[in-house]
Design a protein around this motif. Structure first.
Motif, PDB file in Angstrom:
ATOM      1  N   HIS A 153       0.870  -1.179   0.000  1.00  0.00           N
ATOM      2  CA  HIS A 153       0.000   0.000   0.000  1.00  0.00           C
ATOM      3  C   HIS A 153       0.902   1.222   0.000  1.00  0.00           C
ATOM      4  CE1 HIS A 153      -3.457   2.433   2.064  1.00  0.00           C
ATOM      5  NE2 HIS A 153      -3.181   2.853   0.853  1.00  0.00           N
ATOM      6  N   VAL A 154       0.898   1.985  -1.085  1.00  0.00           N
ATOM      7  CA  VAL A 154       1.857   3.077  -1.247  1.00  0.00           C
ATOM      8  C   VAL A 154       1.138   4.425  -1.268  1.00  0.00           C
ATOM      9  CG1 VAL A 154       3.758   4.001  -2.628  1.00  0.00           C
ATOM     10  CG2 VAL A 154       3.291   1.541  -2.634  1.00  0.00           C
ATOM     11  N   LEU A 155       1.678   5.369  -0.504  1.00  0.00           N
ATOM     12  CA  LEU A 155       1.228   6.756  -0.565  1.00  0.00           C
ATOM     13  C   LEU A 155       2.441   7.606  -0.926  1.00  0.00           C
ATOM     14  CD1 LEU A 155      -0.864   9.023  -0.109  1.00  0.00           C
ATOM     15  CD2 LEU A 155      -0.120   9.072   2.288  1.00  0.00           C
ATOM     16  N   ARG A 156       2.316   8.375  -2.003  1.00  0.00           N
ATOM     17  CA  ARG A 156       3.432   9.211  -2.430  1.00  0.00           C
ATOM     18  C   ARG A 156       3.141  10.684  -2.179  1.00  0.00           C
ATOM     19  NH1 ARG A 156       4.853  11.141  -8.480  1.00  0.00           N
ATOM     20  NH2 ARG A 156       6.583  12.526  -7.912  1.00  0.00           N
ATOM     21  N   THR A 157       4.152  11.407  -1.662  1.00  0.00           N
ATOM     22  CA  THR A 157       4.081  12.859  -1.580  1.00  0.00           C
ATOM     23  C   THR A 157       5.277  13.436  -2.329  1.00  0.00           C
ATOM     24  OG1 THR A 157       5.385  13.094   0.461  1.00  0.00           O
ATOM     25  CG2 THR A 157       3.027  12.689   0.704  1.00  0.00           C
ATOM     26  N   ARG A 158       5.145  14.652  -2.813  1.00  0.00           N
ATOM     27  CA  ARG A 158       6.210  15.266  -3.612  1.00  0.00           C
ATOM     28  C   ARG A 158       7.078  16.230  -2.816  1.00  0.00           C
ATOM     29  NH1 ARG A 158       2.009  14.123  -6.873  1.00  0.00           N
ATOM     30  NH2 ARG A 158       2.467  13.352  -8.987  1.00  0.00           N
ATOM     31  N   THR A 159       6.661  16.543  -1.606  1.00  0.00           N
ATOM     32  CA  THR A 159       7.444  17.457  -0.762  1.00  0.00           C
ATOM     33  C   THR A 159       7.604  16.865   0.629  1.00  0.00           C
ATOM     34  OG1 THR A 159       5.538  18.692   0.118  1.00  0.00           O
ATOM     35  CG2 THR A 159       6.469  19.440  -1.996  1.00  0.00           C
ATOM     36  N   GLY A 160       8.635  17.328   1.323  1.00  0.00           N
ATOM     37  CA  GLY A 160       8.849  16.880   2.685  1.00  0.00           C
ATOM     38  C   GLY A 160       7.731  17.302   3.609  1.00  0.00           C
ATOM     39  N   GLN A 161       7.232  18.500   3.407  1.00  0.00           N
ATOM     40  CA  GLN A 161       6.160  19.008   4.259  1.00  0.00           C
ATOM     41  C   GLN A 161       4.918  18.132   4.149  1.00  0.00           C
ATOM     42  OE1 GLN A 161       5.170  23.094   3.534  1.00  0.00           O
ATOM     43  NE2 GLN A 161       3.635  23.191   5.143  1.00  0.00           N
ATOM     44  N   ASP A 162       4.564  17.749   2.922  1.00  0.00           N
ATOM     45  CA  ASP A 162       3.409  16.864   2.744  1.00  0.00           C
ATOM     46  C   ASP A 162       3.663  15.489   3.352  1.00  0.00           C
ATOM     47  OD1 ASP A 162       2.042  18.865   1.434  1.00  0.00           O
ATOM     48  OD2 ASP A 162       2.495  18.126  -0.574  1.00  0.00           O
ATOM     49  N   GLY A 163       4.925  15.028   3.266  1.00  0.00           N
ATOM     50  CA  GLY A 163       5.258  13.739   3.847  1.00  0.00           C
ATOM     51  C   GLY A 163       5.072  13.733   5.354  1.00  0.00           C
ATOM     52  N   VAL A 164       5.538  14.781   6.004  1.00  0.00           N
ATOM     53  CA  VAL A 164       5.375  14.902   7.451  1.00  0.00           C
ATOM     54  C   VAL A 164       3.894  14.978   7.818  1.00  0.00           C
ATOM     55  CG1 VAL A 164       5.797  16.391   9.441  1.00  0.00           C
ATOM     56  CG2 VAL A 164       7.628  15.992   7.782  1.00  0.00           C
ATOM     57  N   ALA A 165       3.123  15.708   7.009  1.00  0.00           N
ATOM     58  CA  ALA A 165       1.696  15.864   7.276  1.00  0.00           C
ATOM     59  C   ALA A 165       0.953  14.526   7.187  1.00  0.00           C
ATOM     60  CB  ALA A 165       1.086  16.873   6.300  1.00  0.00           C
ATOM     61  N   GLU A 166       1.420  13.628   6.309  1.00  0.00           N
ATOM     62  CA  GLU A 166       0.745  12.346   6.114  1.00  0.00           C
ATOM     63  C   GLU A 166       1.206  11.280   7.107  1.00  0.00           C
ATOM     64  OE1 GLU A 166      -1.688  11.643   4.280  1.00  0.00           O
ATOM     65  OE2 GLU A 166      -1.794  13.233   2.783  1.00  0.00           O
TER      66      GLU A 166
END
Length: 231
Positions: A27-40
């Motif tokens: 199950h993969v969730l991709r974010t394009r920025t570090g900020q979005d990654g931290v938020a998820e």
């Protein structure tokens, strides 16, 4: 199903990884920025984090360090930088593995499975092997169930690898570990970690648990061989 948080801004590489891992039942969730990654991070609750070192809003090692302060989830760095100094820095700030681009998707899958398996085994073995709050020594207390180390009554923040090292030492007091044994215990045989990385982890641990890191009482150097733990 293993949940993977992919923080990667390159659309081609990001889509390739997402497609392959999804086909392999991750199950993969991709974010394009570090900020979005931290938020998820909290909402998605991943089992493994794949982190690119080159992001539009973060230096990858800075983000790795920030993530490690708030989660023990294994972090695999994916980077086109193959310099040893870059790898050592990544391990120093909390990375659990390092994969150089371009890489085989089969190898990526193997690395994800390896760090996920070690993380789950560590939690299971830790919960079963030591009663809660059993002391290591008068000023050192370890709780393997919660993966917490108290030094002179204060909780110490550690990376996944640092905790695994101190756990291994505790379970085998007085045993002399060669660096190769410590490397294999942390990463498996297919890892990028090296002797220098082990030395960095030991140095960081000494700074956290020893009253005088230059004259350690717990983690002793056995010159020409490796290290041992003295209770």
């Amino acid at each position: 199903m293993i949940k993977v948080l992919l923080i990667e801004d390159d659309d081609i590489i990001g889509e390739m990884i997402c497609m392959y891992l999804t086909e392999e039942d991750f199950h993969v969730l991709r974010t394009r920025t570090g900020q979005d990654g931290v938020a998820e991070l909290n909402e998605f609750s991943p089992d493994v984090i794949l982190l690119d070192l080159t992001l539009p809003d973060f230096e990858g090692t800075d983000l790795c360090n920030s993530l490690r302060q708030v989660t023990e989830v294994p972090i695999i760095i994916i980077s086109s930088n193959a310099k040893v100094s870059e790898k050592v820095e990544a391990f120093t700030v909390g990375a659990d593995d390092y994969l150089c681009k371009p890489f085989s998707m089969h190898e990526l899958k193997a690395r994800i499975l390896a760090v996920s398996r070690r993380s789950k085994q560590a939690a299971a073995v830790g919960a079963a092997s030591l009663p809660v709050d059993q002391p290591l020594k008068c000023d050192l207390d370890m709780n393997l169930e919660t993966r917490m180390l108290l030094v002179r009554g204060e909780s110490i923040e550690m990376t996944f690898s640092e905790f695994e090292l101190i756990r291994l030492f505790y379970e085998h007091p007085q045993r002399v570990f060669r660096r190769e044994e410590l490397i294999n215990a942390l990463r498996g045989y297919d890892s990028c970690i090296n002797d220098r990385s082990i030395d960095v982890h030991i140095t960081n641990l000494r700074r956290k648990i020893e009253e005088n890191p230059k004259d350690p009482q717990y983690i002793k150097t056995v010159w020409g061989v490796g290290y041992k733990f003295v209770k």
